[in-house]
Design an enzyme around this catalytic site. Structure first.
Site, PDB file in Angstrom:
ATOM      1  N   PHE A  52       0.871  -1.414  -0.147  1.00 55.60           N
ATOM      2  CA  PHE A  52      -0.486   0.253  -0.047  1.00 55.60           C
ATOM      3  C   PHE A  52       1.215   1.483   0.118  1.00 55.60           C
ATOM      4  O   PHE A  52       1.808   0.878   0.843  1.00 55.60           O
ATOM      5  CB  PHE A  52      -1.190   0.113   1.571  1.00 55.60           C
ATOM      6  CG  PHE A  52      -2.217  -0.898   0.668  1.00 55.60           C
ATOM      7  CD1 PHE A  52      -3.243  -0.704   0.829  1.00 55.60           C
ATOM      8  CD2 PHE A  52      -1.872  -2.113   1.842  1.00 55.60           C
ATOM      9  CE1 PHE A  52      -4.086  -0.928   0.626  1.00 55.60           C
ATOM     10  CE2 PHE A  52      -2.738  -3.058   1.664  1.00 55.60           C
ATOM     11  CZ  PHE A  52      -4.307  -2.784   1.058  1.00 55.60           C
ATOM     12  N   GLU A  53       0.237   2.094  -0.745  1.00 57.22           N
ATOM     13  CA  GLU A  53       1.479   3.248  -0.897  1.00 57.22           C
ATOM     14  C   GLU A  53       2.049   4.077   0.276  1.00 57.22           C
ATOM     15  O   GLU A  53       2.879   4.510   0.365  1.00 57.22           O
ATOM     16  CB  GLU A  53       0.803   4.259  -2.194  1.00 57.22           C
ATOM     17  CG  GLU A  53      -0.023   5.005  -1.539  1.00 57.22           C
ATOM     18  CD  GLU A  53      -0.137   6.255  -2.884  1.00 57.22           C
ATOM     19  OE1 GLU A  53       0.182   6.176  -3.746  1.00 57.22           O
ATOM     20  OE2 GLU A  53      -1.673   6.891  -2.584  1.00 57.22           O
ATOM     21  N   ALA A  54       0.989   3.989   1.301  1.00 61.59           N
ATOM     22  CA  ALA A  54       1.036   4.909   2.685  1.00 61.59           C
ATOM     23  C   ALA A  54       2.036   4.411   3.250  1.00 61.59           C
ATOM     24  O   ALA A  54       2.205   4.485   4.278  1.00 61.59           O
ATOM     25  CB  ALA A  54       0.254   5.133   3.307  1.00 61.59           C
TER      26      ALA A  54
ATOM     27  N   TYR B  62      -2.360  10.462   6.030  1.00 61.75           N
ATOM     28  CA  TYR B  62      -2.697  10.147   5.016  1.00 61.75           C
ATOM     29  C   TYR B  62      -3.882   9.076   4.908  1.00 61.75           C
ATOM     30  O   TYR B  62      -4.519   8.422   5.680  1.00 61.75           O
ATOM     31  CB  TYR B  62      -1.576   8.319   4.630  1.00 61.75           C
ATOM     32  CG  TYR B  62      -1.603   8.149   3.219  1.00 61.75           C
ATOM     33  CD1 TYR B  62      -0.635   9.272   2.705  1.00 61.75           C
ATOM     34  CD2 TYR B  62      -2.902   7.570   2.317  1.00 61.75           C
ATOM     35  CE1 TYR B  62      -0.011   9.131   1.348  1.00 61.75           C
ATOM     36  CE2 TYR B  62      -2.297   7.746   1.261  1.00 61.75           C
ATOM     37  CZ  TYR B  62      -1.119   8.545   0.637  1.00 61.75           C
ATOM     38  OH  TYR B  62      -0.906   8.607  -0.830  1.00 61.75           O
TER      39      TYR B  62
END
Lengths: 257, 326
Positions: A52-54, B62
């Site tokens: 997941f990009e985060a 985020y």
């Protein structure tokens, strides 16, 4: 098993999930991509490595995350890192697949998620790149999922947010993008497409049940290459439907749509 | 010896919203307090002290996770109208757009993920209230912070190349002097103020985050002033027991605010879930400017502090969001 009824989103999730193989790595965002990844993990690809990009690395996602940063994305993960770490690893070549959506796509797989109309006077401002441009730049095989219509399959996208094959063969490398990447499959409610290795243009790969090549062409503003032999897309099995409805997205946030 | 030149192949059309001077940044950082002093204060004090009209702010988070919402609401209450900043956000960026706080944005993604693009934001851009937008990707934003954090003018990267995202950015592409291939140069972003919400901090500003860290470490080190809100204020001994957990060391930090449920209606990994009903209600009403204003009046302008906001949400509601076990 032909009496199994499913909705369009369930079909898309299944088709996308079957592309992913055990031992592959996939960079996912929210919505349908994470559903496809979860479905693959729970069926034919338990060893699928999910990023997941985060920052979450290698989670075993129990239930649909609503946000790419939400707690579910690090469930049983092997590491919790940062945007910088994750993007760096993808740039260095660790991500096989990445999923992207778009409001518009052209024949070279260039994607628009930034603006409809002129960028400085948009008729509609869209969310922007986010990690999409990075996914399209870094992963070895990009899978695009979008709703197909004459408005979304366009000759020229209003804004290239994320690179497909840009202007054709060799254009990505000439621009300085990592070599060998680019769009791999496009999945819509009608069909699956791949890209002609010579021309880098979108080409029909398989039709969903009940869809004809004519339907596909009628819903595109650019001509689609249609090979003589075209396969039929896989349809969800009873097990896949049960997983989607009861385990992965029981409240129907994505698949209910 | 003949002079050698690096060839600039392409450049984005946008001037930098926040030009940087790394020697000035070094001098600023040199002058920052290095002693372990107590930096605790309220949201209102911190925003008044460090945020000036027109300055460049970053709000780190985020998705809807770990959002410094108590500080965002205070920014809106203070009535800034011309802030510049970086939009890597979801709910907080939307509220700032709805309240007409922002004039210029370095933009990567602003939307509400599964719910789509918000109407407040569309109104802000399409009406021209937000005067300047510069496009970036997420990696580019992370690396803009990283460059500043490293004290270097740019980071070379292989992203954004060949696209309109590049064209409408302030990045440049050069012929790499080592490989001869094109490479993008992602310029440093030195923020005036960085605003970050963490799981725990001590009174000096040492911060620990559970789970993924998003942009936090890079943005903190890229900011001239850092305002931290924390779910829990702990003794420095707690920090020293697990120094590997510290994402932001104290000397980067200028203000520490104790803000339990500070991310509401967003979530906090391991502590509480996001308030889906609250967010969905906001999103559903965001297409109507009057209803959006009603939201701001009720939840932001109508309350004086984070404590009052939490009372308005209600203890039962907050408790129902708490994660019982991990």
């Amino acid at each position: 098993m032909s009496d199994l009824t499913y909705n369009g989103t369930e079909l898309l999730a299944t088709v996308a999930s079957r592309i992913l193989k055990d031992g592959d790595s996939v960079f996912v965002g929210t919505g349908l991509p994470v559903i496809a990844g979860m479905l693959a993990q729970k069926t034919h690809a338990p060893g699928l490595l999910v990023f997941f990009e985060a920052g979450a690395i290698g989670p075993i996602v129990p239930q649909l995350p609503i946000s790419v940063g939400d707690s579910r994305t690090i469930h049983k993960a092997v590491a919790a890192s940062s945007m910088h770490d994750l993007m760096s690893m993808c740039q260095a070549g660790y991500a096989d697949y990445g999923f992207l959506g778009a409001a518009q796509i052209d024949a070279y797989g260039n994607l628009n998620t930034t603006a409809i109309g002129d960028w400085d006077k948009p008729t509609a401002r869209l969310p922007g790149s986010g990690g999409a441009n990075d996914v399209a730049s870094f992963v070895h095989k990009m899978i695009i999922i979008l709703r197909q219509s004459k408005r979304s399959f366009v000759e020229k996208v209003d804004f290239i947010t994320s690179p497909g094959f840009l202007t054709g063969p060799g254009a990505r490398e000439k621009a300085g993008l990592p070599s060998g990447g680019g769009p791999f499959r496009v999945i819509t409610q009608y069909a699956v497409y791949d890209f002609d290795p010579q021309t880098k243009r979108l080409r029909l790969y398989s039709l969903h049940p009940g869809v004809t090549a004519q339907n596909v062409q009628e819903n595109s503003n650019f001509p689609i290459d249609i090979p003589d032999i075209v396969g039929t897309s896989p349809t969800p099995t009873a097990q896949e439907l049960r997983l989607l409805r009861e385990v992965i997205d029981p409240s129907g946030i994505v698949i209910g749509k | 010896m003949s002079e050698k030149h690096v060839r600039i192949l392409d450049e984005g059309i946008a001037p930098l919203i926040q030009p940087f001077d790394l020697d000035e940044f070094r001098a600023h950082n040199r002058a920052k307090e290095k002693a372990l002093v107590d930096k605790r204060m309220s949201e209102s004090e911190a925003i008044s002290k460090f945020v000036t009209e027109g300055c460049y702010v970053g709000i780190e988070l985020y998705g809807t996770v770990r959002c410094p919402m108590s500080l965002t609401r205070e920014l809106i209450r203070k009535g800034y109208k011309k802030l510049r900043g970086v939009g890597q956000g979801v709910f907080e960026a939307d509220l700032l757009a709805a309240a007409n706080c922002m004039k210029e944005l370095d933009w990567t993604y602003i939307g509400l993920e599964v719910y789509g693009v918000s109407s407040s934001l569309r109104r802000g851009v399409e009406s021209g209230y937000i005067e300047r937008v510069v496009e970036w990707s997420n990696a580019a934003i992370a690396w803009r912070f990283k460059a500043a954090a490293m004290g270097v003018p740019f980071v070379p990267a292989r992203t954004m190349l060949g696209t309109d995202t590049f064209k409408y950015s302030s990045a440049k592409a050069i012929e790499c002097p080592f490989t001869g291939k094109p490479v993008a140069l992602i310029p440093a972003l030195v923020l005036d103020v960085g605003i970050i919400h963490v799981h725990r901090a001590d009174k000096h500003g040492n911060c620990q985050i559970d789970g993924i860290t998003g942009f936090a470490a890079e943005m903190a080190a890229a900011s001239k002033n850092v305002i931290i809100s924390a779910e829990e204020i702990v003794d420095t001994d707690e920090i020293r027991k697990a120094p590997d957990q510290t994402v932001i060391p104290y000397y980067l930090v200028d203000a520490v605010i104790h803000a339990p449920f500070g991310s509401h209606p967003g979530e906090m990994g391991g502590l509480y879930e996001r308030d889906e009903e609250h967010i969905k209600n906001y999103f559903d009403n965001s297409s109507d400017p009057t209803k959006t204003k009603d939201y701001l009046d009720k939840w932001i302008y109508g309350v004086g502090s984070h404590e009052e906001y939490l009372r308005l949400v209600g203890t039962d509601r907050l408790e129902s969001l708490r994660i019982k076990e991990r």
